[in-house]
Design a protein around this motif. Structure first.
Motif, short mmCIF file in Angstrom:
data_model
loop_
_atom_site.label_atom_id
_atom_site.label_comp_id
_atom_site.label_asym_id
_atom_site.label_seq_id
_atom_site.Cartn_x
_atom_site.Cartn_y
_atom_site.Cartn_z
N ARG A 216 0.84 -1.21 0.00
CA ARG A 216 0.00 0.00 0.00
C ARG A 216 0.87 1.25 0.00
N LEU A 217 1.97 1.23 0.75
CA LEU A 217 2.86 2.38 0.77
C LEU A 217 3.50 2.62 -0.59
N ASP A 218 3.68 1.54 -1.35
CA ASP A 218 4.24 1.66 -2.70
C ASP A 218 3.22 2.11 -3.72
N GLY A 219 1.96 2.29 -3.29
CA GLY A 219 0.93 2.81 -4.18
C GLY A 219 0.11 1.74 -4.88
N ALA A 220 0.23 0.47 -4.48
CA ALA A 220 -0.54 -0.60 -5.13
C ALA A 220 -1.99 -0.55 -4.66
N SER A 221 -2.90 -0.79 -5.60
CA SER A 221 -4.32 -0.83 -5.25
C SER A 221 -4.64 -2.14 -4.54
N GLU A 222 -5.84 -2.18 -3.93
CA GLU A 222 -6.22 -3.38 -3.18
C GLU A 222 -6.36 -4.58 -4.11
N LEU A 223 -6.91 -4.38 -5.29
CA LEU A 223 -7.05 -5.49 -6.23
C LEU A 223 -5.69 -6.00 -6.69
N ARG A 224 -4.77 -5.06 -6.92
CA ARG A 224 -3.43 -5.49 -7.34
C ARG A 224 -2.72 -6.24 -6.23
N ILE A 225 -2.90 -5.80 -5.01
CA ILE A 225 -2.29 -6.52 -3.88
C ILE A 225 -2.84 -7.93 -3.78
N PHE A 226 -4.16 -8.05 -3.97
CA PHE A 226 -4.77 -9.38 -3.89
C PHE A 226 -4.27 -10.29 -5.00
N HIS A 227 -4.18 -9.76 -6.22
CA HIS A 227 -3.81 -10.61 -7.35
C HIS A 227 -2.31 -10.93 -7.38
N THR A 228 -1.47 -10.01 -6.94
CA THR A 228 -0.03 -10.23 -7.03
C THR A 228 0.57 -10.85 -5.77
N ILE A 229 -0.05 -10.59 -4.62
CA ILE A 229 0.49 -11.11 -3.36
C ILE A 229 -0.42 -12.19 -2.79
N GLY A 230 -1.70 -11.84 -2.64
CA GLY A 230 -2.62 -12.77 -1.98
C GLY A 230 -2.76 -14.09 -2.71
N LEU A 231 -3.00 -14.04 -4.02
CA LEU A 231 -3.20 -15.28 -4.76
C LEU A 231 -1.95 -16.15 -4.79
N ARG A 232 -0.78 -15.52 -4.84
CA ARG A 232 0.45 -16.31 -4.87
C ARG A 232 0.68 -17.02 -3.53
N VAL A 233 0.43 -16.31 -2.45
CA VAL A 233 0.62 -16.94 -1.14
C VAL A 233 -0.44 -18.02 -0.91
N LEU A 234 -1.63 -17.82 -1.44
CA LEU A 234 -2.74 -18.76 -1.22
C LEU A 234 -2.74 -19.95 -2.19
N THR A 235 -1.71 -20.08 -3.01
CA THR A 235 -1.71 -21.11 -4.05
C THR A 235 -2.01 -22.51 -3.53
N PRO A 236 -1.37 -22.99 -2.46
CA PRO A 236 -1.70 -24.35 -1.99
C PRO A 236 -3.17 -24.51 -1.60
N ALA A 237 -3.73 -23.50 -0.92
CA ALA A 237 -5.14 -23.57 -0.54
C ALA A 237 -6.04 -23.51 -1.77
N LEU A 238 -5.65 -22.71 -2.77
CA LEU A 238 -6.46 -22.60 -3.98
C LEU A 238 -6.51 -23.92 -4.73
N VAL A 239 -5.39 -24.60 -4.80
CA VAL A 239 -5.37 -25.90 -5.46
C VAL A 239 -6.25 -26.89 -4.71
N THR A 240 -6.24 -26.82 -3.40
CA THR A 240 -7.09 -27.70 -2.60
C THR A 240 -8.57 -27.44 -2.87
N VAL A 241 -8.95 -26.16 -2.85
CA VAL A 241 -10.35 -25.81 -3.12
C VAL A 241 -10.74 -26.23 -4.53
N PHE A 242 -9.86 -25.98 -5.50
CA PHE A 242 -10.14 -26.34 -6.89
C PHE A 242 -10.37 -27.84 -7.03
#
Length: 306
Positions: A201-227
């Motif tokens: 956020r301090l670097d100026g990233a929007s919330e959607l960009r933070i979710f797509h670039t950071i959140g989804l990458r960290v959540l990858t194992p859980a996402l594969v499980t849900v999928f």
């Protein structure tokens, strides 16, 4: 001066045991536990693999051999390729249509359901807002509601909207995964670092960009499980398409194979079509399980450890 020496009582100190009985007993106990656990896992594996083996054997037989030979061993005549050819060519290739429908329902449904579960779980874990726990509890209550209880109300609703007996009537309910949202929220709380989000956020990233670039990458194992869970659940879903669909061209594999099975009393050759179709229907799930199993195991365990 006379030094007084106090005798030390050897009876008060515990005698050090040099006997290897303790370690040997621990090793024996560990081996016994390993044997018991291995035996239980073997029984469970046989329980789940025996039906698959029976389907594999049955798909290689003709209708006559299916009832005249041992169900768990191959017949003298190997008819697998003939049965598969009949499955793929019967009724102008209707099985291929059913197969593609299942790929659409399960593939697109599981992918979108996983994305929505990740977005909802991430938001509930990382954003503070009024009623957050109430929203989470309400969504989580969906886990306790069986799909059969919501099928009829959904059919009445979709009928009023004019989308019953369409692809949407099966696809839309597949986009909701309360269990997936629960898993993604727990995993987000445990693995997504809040300081990393603040730095973005301090670097100026929007919330959607933070979710797509950071959140989804960290959540990858859980996402594969849900999928994986959604893929298997939608692929094997039978009751919802049964209620929603009347056009055979929209049927998934489960409903189509049941249609064939219902005709075996008057047309015994449908046994060959049904067993061959069942064999072909489990191949995609087997491939998905083999490819995603390492992510699946990680998704179930890593989210509980911070």
């Amino acid at each position: 001066m006379t030094a007084t020496v106090t005798p030390t009582s050897t009876s008060a100190a515990p005698a050090a045991s040099n006997s290897p009985a303790g370690p040997v007993r621990s090793v024996r106990k560990g081996r016994s536990s390993t044997i018991i656990v291995t035996g239980l896992l073997l029984v469970v594996a046989l329980y789940f693999l025996t039906p698959v083996y029976w389907v594999l054997v049955a798909a290689t037989k003709s209708t006559e051999d299916l009832f005249s030979t041992n169900g768990f061993w191959f017949a003298p005549t190997f008819s697998l390729w003939d049965n598969i050819a009949r499955v793929l060519s019967y009724d102008d290739g209707i099985f291929v249509r059913w197969f593609l429908n299942s790929v659409l329902y399960a593939g697109v449904g599981a992918l979108l359901a996983t994305y929505f579960a990740a977005a909802g779980g991430y938001a509930l874990a990382k954003y503070e807002f009024r009623g957050r726990n109430l929203v989470f509890g309400t969504i989580l209550g969906g886990v306790l509601v069986p799909g059969t209880a919501t099928a009829l109300p959904l059919f009445l609703l979709f009928s009023q909207l004019g989308i019953a007996n369409t692809y949407w009537s099966v696809l839309l309910p597949s986009l909701v995964s309360p269990f997936g949202l629960f898993l993604c929220r727990i995993y987000s709380q445990a693995t997504v670092d809040t300081s990393l989000i603040e730095a973005a956020r301090l670097d100026g990233a929007s919330e959607l960009r933070i979710f797509h670039t950071i959140g989804l990458r960290v959540l990858t194992p859980a996402l594969v499980t849900v999928f994986l869970f959604q893929l298997v659940g939608i692929w094997n879903n039978y009751f919802l398409p049964l209620v929603m669909l009347s056009d055979t061209g929209l049927y998934p594999i489960t409903l189509g194979l049941n249609t064939w099975l219902s005709q075996v009393d008057r047309l015994p050759e449908f046994y060959e079509l049904t067993t061959g179709g069942v064999l072909l229907s489990i191949i995609p799930l087997s491939i998905a399980m083999v490819i995603l199993q390492r992510f699946w195991r990680g998704g179930l365990t890593e989210g509980a450890v911070k």
